[in-house]
Design an enzyme around this catalytic site. Structure first.
Site, PDB file in Angstrom:
ATOM      1  N   ARG A  33       1.103  -1.715   0.099  1.00 31.94           N
ATOM      2  CA  ARG A  33       0.045  -0.080   0.088  1.00 31.94           C
ATOM      3  C   ARG A  33       0.768   0.940  -0.475  1.00 31.94           C
ATOM      4  O   ARG A  33       0.282   1.921  -0.792  1.00 31.94           O
ATOM      5  CB  ARG A  33      -0.936  -0.322   0.909  1.00 31.94           C
ATOM      6  CG  ARG A  33      -1.878   1.023   1.231  1.00 31.94           C
ATOM      7  CD  ARG A  33      -3.286   0.522   2.217  1.00 31.94           C
ATOM      8  NE  ARG A  33      -3.805   1.960   2.431  1.00 31.94           N
ATOM      9  CZ  ARG A  33      -4.058   2.898   3.755  1.00 31.94           C
ATOM     10  NH1 ARG A  33      -3.519   2.885   4.105  1.00 31.94           N
ATOM     11  NH2 ARG A  33      -5.619   3.310   3.008  1.00 31.94           N
ATOM     12  N   ILE A  59      -7.563   7.286  -0.945  1.00 27.71           N
ATOM     13  CA  ILE A  59      -7.781   5.937  -1.038  1.00 27.71           C
ATOM     14  C   ILE A  59      -7.770   5.126   0.557  1.00 27.71           C
ATOM     15  O   ILE A  59      -7.977   5.280   1.490  1.00 27.71           O
ATOM     16  CB  ILE A  59      -5.939   5.193  -0.668  1.00 27.71           C
ATOM     17  CG1 ILE A  59      -5.385   3.612  -0.620  1.00 27.71           C
ATOM     18  CG2 ILE A  59      -5.001   6.008   0.836  1.00 27.71           C
ATOM     19  CD1 ILE A  59      -4.130   3.350  -1.205  1.00 27.71           C
ATOM     20  N   SER A  60      -9.243   4.043  -0.239  1.00 23.23           N
ATOM     21  CA  SER A  60      -9.760   3.235   0.760  1.00 23.23           C
ATOM     22  C   SER A  60      -9.321   2.961   1.997  1.00 23.23           C
ATOM     23  O   SER A  60      -7.487   2.132   2.277  1.00 23.23           O
ATOM     24  CB  SER A  60     -10.903   1.770   0.479  1.00 23.23           C
ATOM     25  OG  SER A  60     -11.478   3.129  -0.925  1.00 23.23           O
ATOM     26  N   GLN A  61      -9.569   2.028   2.732  1.00 18.75           N
ATOM     27  CA  GLN A  61      -9.816   1.819   4.415  1.00 18.75           C
ATOM     28  C   GLN A  61      -8.993   0.211   3.781  1.00 18.75           C
ATOM     29  O   GLN A  61      -9.574  -0.059   2.929  1.00 18.75           O
ATOM     30  CB  GLN A  61     -10.606   1.874   5.482  1.00 18.75           C
ATOM     31  CG  GLN A  61      -9.655   0.891   6.444  1.00 18.75           C
ATOM     32  CD  GLN A  61     -11.376   0.373   7.775  1.00 18.75           C
ATOM     33  OE1 GLN A  61     -12.054   1.231   7.019  1.00 18.75           O
ATOM     34  NE2 GLN A  61     -11.394   0.244   8.647  1.00 18.75           N
TER      35      GLN A  61
END
Ligand code: SAH
Length: 209
Positions: A33, A59-61
């Protein structure tokens, strides 16, 4: 004192939070990530929370990325063709590239599309497009999986018709004050809809800029 999150600790946390499928955990393990967050946020790349990216997007979890991938697979191990709406940083697309032969991902903000194209250049099975027209893209189906990573107010019937048999659509759907991950599975002419986790996504918008 809180522990410094490492990639390995993030994977352990995702398991603890209920992510079970090996292919999904492997994908989260394989994709770093840190390659998808802004340079200034690199030390927080393995925190299980969303982070800001350019153009007021996020940016998503990681848990939500894993959860949506697991819901899209719906027990299947490897898919042929999947569509993602909302490329953003490209992280979810990279995760999808581990579980699908071909990933098509669209983004409406040109700066994000251009940045993601660079980040994802090494992923030969990801095809990115500058586009906002989710309806038109559905004609490129059938897709084994469709993931929308922006909040929708409705599920149009032709989105479901773009699913291959056994295919699965996953999206955040607005309901009252909240949004919930919603999964629709196609079985022939039948569609089964289930509502899952409460989430918080940016809205699905029209227009390219
Ligand atoms: N999947 C991303 C997070 C997405 S945030 C990641 O892994 O980083 C949601 C993204 O959807 C934003 O970048 C936003 O610009 C995009 N978006 C919103 N409406 C859209 C539309 N109609 N078509 C394509 N992209 C859209």
């Amino acid at each position: 004192m809180s522990q410094v999150m490492t990639h390995a600790r993030l994977i352990a946390l995702l398991k603890q939070k209920g992510i079970q499928q090996t292919e999904v955990l492997n994908a989260l393990q394989q994709i770093d990530r840190a390659d998808f967050v802004d340079a200034i946020d690199r030390s927080q790349a393995y925190e299980d929370r969303p982070l800001s990216i350019a153009c007021q997007q996020t940016i998503s979890q990681p848990y939500i990325v894993a959860r949506m991938t697991e819901l899209m697979l719906n027990g299947r191990q490897q898919l042929n063709k999947v569509l993602e709406i909302g490329t953003g940083s490209g992280y979810q697309a990279a995760i999808l590239s581990c579980v699908a032969m071909h990933v098509y991902s669209i983004e409406r903000i040109e700066a994000l599309y251009q940045a993601a194209k660079v980040t994802l250049a090494a992923y030969k099975n990801i095809h990115t497009f500058l586009n906002d027209d989710i309806d038109a893209l559905m004609h490129d189906g059938p897709f084994d999986g469709i993931i929308v990573t922006a909040c929708c107010h409705k599920i149009a019937p032709h989105w479901l018709n773009a699913l291959a048999d056994g295919g699965c659509l996953v999206l955040p759907l607005a309901q009252g004050e909240g949004q919930y991950l919603t999964q629709v599975v196609r079985d022939g002419k039948a569609f089964t809809r289930q509502q899952w986790d409460a989430v918080s996504f940016v809205p699905l918008l029209k227009g390219i800029f």
